[in-house]
Design a protein around this motif. Structure first.
Motif, PDB file in Angstrom:
ATOM      1  N   PHE A  63       0.862  -1.177   0.000  1.00  7.08           N
ATOM      2  CA  PHE A  63       0.000   0.000   0.000  1.00  7.08           C
ATOM      3  C   PHE A  63       0.899   1.228   0.000  1.00  7.08           C
ATOM      4  N   VAL A  64       0.505   2.229  -0.792  1.00  4.04           N
ATOM      5  CA  VAL A  64       1.297   3.443  -0.962  1.00  4.04           C
ATOM      6  C   VAL A  64       0.443   4.646  -0.563  1.00  4.04           C
ATOM      7  N   ALA A  65       1.052   5.566   0.193  1.00  7.70           N
ATOM      8  CA  ALA A  65       0.397   6.817   0.582  1.00  7.70           C
ATOM      9  C   ALA A  65       0.981   7.957  -0.241  1.00  7.70           C
ATOM     10  N   ARG A  66       0.086   8.708  -0.874  1.00  5.44           N
ATOM     11  CA  ARG A  66       0.491   9.877  -1.653  1.00  5.44           C
ATOM     12  C   ARG A  66      -0.385  11.051  -1.246  1.00  5.44           C
ATOM     13  N   TYR A  76       4.726   4.084   2.726  1.00  7.55           N
ATOM     14  CA  TYR A  76       4.216   2.821   2.194  1.00  7.55           C
ATOM     15  C   TYR A  76       4.312   1.739   3.258  1.00  7.55           C
ATOM     16  N   ALA A  77       3.532   0.700   3.042  1.00  5.14           N
ATOM     17  CA  ALA A  77       3.590  -0.492   3.888  1.00  5.14           C
ATOM     18  C   ALA A  77       3.643  -1.702   2.969  1.00  5.14           C
ATOM     19  N   PHE A  78       4.526  -2.618   3.298  1.00  8.25           N
ATOM     20  CA  PHE A  78       4.640  -3.866   2.551  1.00  8.25           C
ATOM     21  C   PHE A  78       4.420  -5.010   3.525  1.00  8.25           C
ATOM     22  N   CYS A  79       3.473  -5.882   3.194  1.00  9.74           N
ATOM     23  CA  CYS A  79       3.135  -7.027   4.041  1.00  9.74           C
ATOM     24  C   CYS A  79       3.297  -8.321   3.268  1.00  9.74           C
ATOM     25  N   GLN A  80       3.537  -9.361   4.026  1.00 14.37           N
ATOM     26  CA  GLN A  80       3.599 -10.714   3.475  1.00 14.37           C
ATOM     27  C   GLN A  80       2.646 -11.604   4.245  1.00 14.37           C
ATOM     28  N   VAL A  81       2.149 -12.617   3.572  1.00 12.27           N
ATOM     29  CA  VAL A  81       1.377 -13.660   4.233  1.00 12.27           C
ATOM     30  C   VAL A  81       2.290 -14.861   4.358  1.00 12.27           C
ATOM     31  N   GLN A  82       2.462 -15.315   5.601  1.00 10.60           N
ATOM     32  CA  GLN A  82       3.381 -16.405   5.921  1.00 10.60           C
ATOM     33  C   GLN A  82       2.599 -17.635   6.383  1.00 10.60           C
ATOM     34  N   PRO A  83       3.085 -18.821   6.083  1.00  9.33           N
ATOM     35  CA  PRO A  83       2.437 -20.009   6.661  1.00  9.33           C
ATOM     36  C   PRO A  83       2.684 -20.040   8.173  1.00  9.33           C
ATOM     37  N   ALA A  84       1.661 -20.397   8.920  1.00  7.55           N
ATOM     38  CA  ALA A  84       1.808 -20.477  10.375  1.00  7.55           C
ATOM     39  C   ALA A  84       2.622 -21.716  10.735  1.00  7.55           C
ATOM     40  N   GLY A  85       3.378 -21.616  11.783  1.00 10.53           N
ATOM     41  CA  GLY A  85       4.212 -22.727  12.225  1.00 10.53           C
ATOM     42  C   GLY A  85       3.460 -23.711  13.110  1.00 10.53           C
ATOM     43  N   VAL A  97       4.069  -7.572   8.743  1.00 14.19           N
ATOM     44  CA  VAL A  97       4.387  -6.267   8.181  1.00 14.19           C
ATOM     45  C   VAL A  97       5.896  -6.253   7.992  1.00 14.19           C
ATOM     46  N   HIS A  98       6.322  -6.338   6.763  1.00 15.24           N
ATOM     47  CA  HIS A  98       7.751  -6.342   6.461  1.00 15.24           C
ATOM     48  C   HIS A  98       8.321  -4.947   6.593  1.00 15.24           C
ATOM     49  N   SER A  99       7.612  -3.954   6.065  1.00  7.26           N
ATOM     50  CA  SER A  99       8.099  -2.577   6.081  1.00  7.26           C
ATOM     51  C   SER A  99       6.940  -1.613   6.274  1.00  7.26           C
ATOM     52  N   LEU A 100       7.158  -0.652   7.146  1.00  8.04           N
ATOM     53  CA  LEU A 100       6.295   0.518   7.252  1.00  8.04           C
ATOM     54  C   LEU A 100       7.242   1.704   7.208  1.00  8.04           C
ATOM     55  N   VAL A 101       7.122   2.508   6.171  1.00  6.18           N
ATOM     56  CA  VAL A 101       8.026   3.629   5.977  1.00  6.18           C
ATOM     57  C   VAL A 101       7.190   4.885   5.743  1.00  6.18           C
ATOM     58  N   VAL A 102       7.463   5.921   6.532  1.00  4.74           N
ATOM     59  CA  VAL A 102       6.774   7.196   6.386  1.00  4.74           C
ATOM     60  C   VAL A 102       7.845   8.284   6.364  1.00  4.74           C
ATOM     61  N   ALA A 114      -2.896   4.899   8.828  1.00 11.07           N
ATOM     62  CA  ALA A 114      -3.750   4.609   7.669  1.00 11.07           C
ATOM     63  C   ALA A 114      -3.178   3.462   6.833  1.00 11.07           C
ATOM     64  N   LEU A 115      -1.866   3.448   6.677  1.00  8.44           N
ATOM     65  CA  LEU A 115      -1.244   2.353   5.919  1.00  8.44           C
ATOM     66  C   LEU A 115      -1.435   1.020   6.638  1.00  8.44           C
ATOM     67  N   LEU A 116      -1.244   1.014   7.945  1.00 12.40           N
ATOM     68  CA  LEU A 116      -1.439  -0.231   8.692  1.00 12.40           C
ATOM     69  C   LEU A 116      -2.897  -0.672   8.675  1.00 12.40           C
ATOM     70  N   GLU A 117      -3.815   0.271   8.715  1.00 17.58           N
ATOM     71  CA  GLU A 117      -5.240  -0.085   8.635  1.00 17.58           C
ATOM     72  C   GLU A 117      -5.558  -0.732   7.280  1.00 17.58           C
TER      73      GLU A 117
END
Length: 164
Positions: A63-66, A76-85, A97-102, A114-117
């Motif tokens: 997701f990108v905020a402009r 921006y926020a970059f997320c991944q979906v991981q298999p549960a252990g 959440v791999h990255s949250l950058v503002v 807003a990006l995390l939401e």
């Protein structure tokens, strides 16, 4: 700050470079030389490669905020979906959440929240029940944001050199 949050694609990744590099420098300042931080070019090359791979394979989303009137991204926020252990019953998978950058100028204006939401809603739509986020412990402002949004300590990762 009037902003627009939108789903990002591989075409948006290049526009994230300056934000990523500023975050790397922020981390360098936060850790104050206690831990090594990669060089800017190497760090971005690795990050860019991962983002493109994860978007291509569908395991990640962006997701990108402009500014509402257009222009360069302010976060921006970059997320991944991981298999549960096998230990914790988190369902089939969990979000990370791999990255949250503002950008420094946009911090405190609600962009990160807003990006995390947006990430949270996307994870829900994918049937995910839990999500995680990592933070450098010395990054007190980020810790406060994450706790305010409902994150709490789960596991604790400690770091040490093996030759000490």
């Amino acid at each position: 700050m009037d902003m627009e949050i939108s789903a990002g694609t591989v075409d948006d990744v290049g526009a994230l470079e300056s934000l990523w590099l500023a975050m790397v420098e922020h981390h360098r300042d936060v850790v104050g030389g206690q831990w090594p931080v990669r060089g800017r070019a190497e760090s971005w090359a690795m990050c860019r490669k991962d983002y493109l791979k994860w978007l291509d394979e569908g395991s990640g989303f962006l997701f990108v905020a402009r500014p509402a009137d257009g222009g360069e991204p302010v976060g921006y926020a970059f997320c991944q979906v991981q298999p549960a252990g096998p230990t914790f019953d988190l369902g089939e998978s969990y979000g990370e959440v791999h990255s949250l950058v503002v950008s420094e100028e946009a911090r405190g204006s609600g962009v990160g929240s807003a990006l995390l939401e947006a990430c949270k809603q996307e994870l829900r739509s994918r049937g995910t029940t839990y999500w995680t986020i990592g933070v450098v412990e010395a990054n007190h402002d980020a810790v406060r944001l994450y706790e305010r949004l409902g994150f709490g300590s789960w596991t604790r990762h400690l770091l040490a050199r093996v030759d000490d």
